[in-house]
Design a protein around this motif. Structure first.
Motif, PDB file in Angstrom:
ATOM      1  N   TYR A 118      48.431  40.705  34.860  1.00 35.10           N
ATOM      2  CA  TYR A 118      47.119  40.927  35.791  1.00 35.10           C
ATOM      3  C   TYR A 118      45.853  41.556  35.342  1.00 35.10           C
ATOM      4  CZ  TYR A 118      50.001  38.409  39.240  1.00 35.10           C
ATOM      5  OH  TYR A 118      50.724  37.483  40.081  1.00 35.10           O
ATOM      6  N   ARG A 147      49.269  32.125  41.374  1.00 37.67           N
ATOM      7  CA  ARG A 147      48.882  33.502  41.787  1.00 37.67           C
ATOM      8  C   ARG A 147      47.879  33.723  40.876  1.00 37.67           C
ATOM      9  NH1 ARG A 147      54.043  37.596  42.720  1.00 37.67           N
ATOM     10  NH2 ARG A 147      55.426  36.124  44.408  1.00 37.67           N
ATOM     11  N   ARG A 151      43.941  34.525  41.912  1.00 36.06           N
ATOM     12  CA  ARG A 151      43.487  35.951  41.602  1.00 36.06           C
ATOM     13  C   ARG A 151      41.888  35.600  40.769  1.00 36.06           C
ATOM     14  NH1 ARG A 151      46.405  40.867  40.955  1.00 36.06           N
ATOM     15  NH2 ARG A 151      45.214  42.317  39.646  1.00 36.06           N
TER      16      ARG A 151
END
Length: 299
Positions: A118, A147, A151
């Motif tokens: 991330y 996800r 994000r």
């Protein structure tokens, strides 16, 4: 900036065996070792076409080190996350009377490793492109695609998704910039047999209505179809040639599309470059190069 994510890279060990038999010693007549993974293939072909990209993903052990070395040897910027437990997989592809594949498992990816990914993705912003493709190993959450897209939502990142069935359909509400199913995968999603380009068009348009901005459908020897966000529909037969190895052809098409669009801004040119790149890889024992793609486009 273009980044690709390969969740479970591999070393692909490709061999040919004359008349392979079980229960006895078989000797190879051809061997090749390549870095494997859909995102890695996209990065390598982008590099061959003159476009820089950064390859992301998870690696572990001596096999992981060799994957990274070979990716860098292909002049791709590698920024993989090193995982402590396990080793990157080896996939054996045996070509004989029939083709057989043995795919490894891959390393154990932790929540800390996911956070590291991330952090690398968080630098992406307006005008950048992210390619996420391939299967999600069972050590990762099954909704990793969603996800990541959630994000990065609202940042202006163009996200390309090349995945099968649920992995693909679940991201459509996030409006991916490009999706690239083949005709069999598209048919499986909607419960239809799609054999011709005319068959494909209404289902590609349906996928666009469900959220994808651009839908590129590869069809092996039948060519392909592009339903573009401009409302245009492009279709073309495949180039003539002898298929040597179809592995990586779809990934090459994604790279060709991105390269063509970056160079010309034309969806039509991007579509033809995608088909040519896919065919160039299929017609050789290596991934498409710029001269091979340009030769097919000229034809």
């Amino acid at each position: 900036m273009i980044c690709t994510v390969t969740f479970n890279p591999s070393l692909d060990y490709i061999v040919r065996v004359d008349d392979m038999r079980l229960g006895v010693i078989n000797r190879t007549t051809y061997e090749q070792v390549l870095p494997g993974g859909k995102g890695i293939n996209v990065s390598i072909v982008l590099g061959n076409l003159g476009h820089e990209s950064c390859a992301l993903g998870f690696l572990a052990g001596f096999t992981g080190a060799e994957i990274a070395r070979r990716v860098r040897e292909a002049h791709v910027h590698a920024d993989f996350i090193e995982v402590e437990n396990g080793m990157s997989r080896i996939n054996a592809k045996i070509k004989s009377n029939e083709e057989t594949e043995l795919n490894g498992q891959g390393p154990l990816i932790t929540e800390e490793n996911i956070e590291q990914l991330y952090a690398k993705l968080d630098v992406l912003g307006q005008g950048d492109t992210l390619v996420i493709s391939g299967s999600v190993p069972n050590t990762l959450p099954g909704d990793m695609y969603e996800r990541i897209m959630a994000r990065l939502g609202g940042r202006g990142v163009r996200i390309v998704v090349d995945a099968e069935r649920d992995l693909l359909t679940r991201v459509l509400p996030h409006h991916p910039f490009l999706v690239k199913p083949n005709n069999i995968e598209l048919g499986d999603i909607y419960g239809a047999q799609l054999k011709t380009r005319a068959d494909v068009v209404p289902y590609a348009q349906r996928m666009q209505r469900e959220g994808a901005r651009n839908v590129l459908v590869s069809m092996a020897g039948e060519g392909g179809v592009l339903v573009a966000e401009t409302g245009e529909v492009f279709e073309s037969p495949a180039a003539k040639g002898t298929v040597v190895n179809s592995v990586g052809a779809g990934d090459s098409a994604v790279a060709g599309f991105l390269a063509g669009l970056a160079e010309t801004g034309s969806y039509e040119t991007a579509f033809h470059m995608a088909l040519s790149a896919g065919s160039a890889s299929a017609f050789s024992d290596h991934l498409a190069t710029r001269p091979e793609v340009e030769a097919l486009m000229a034809r």
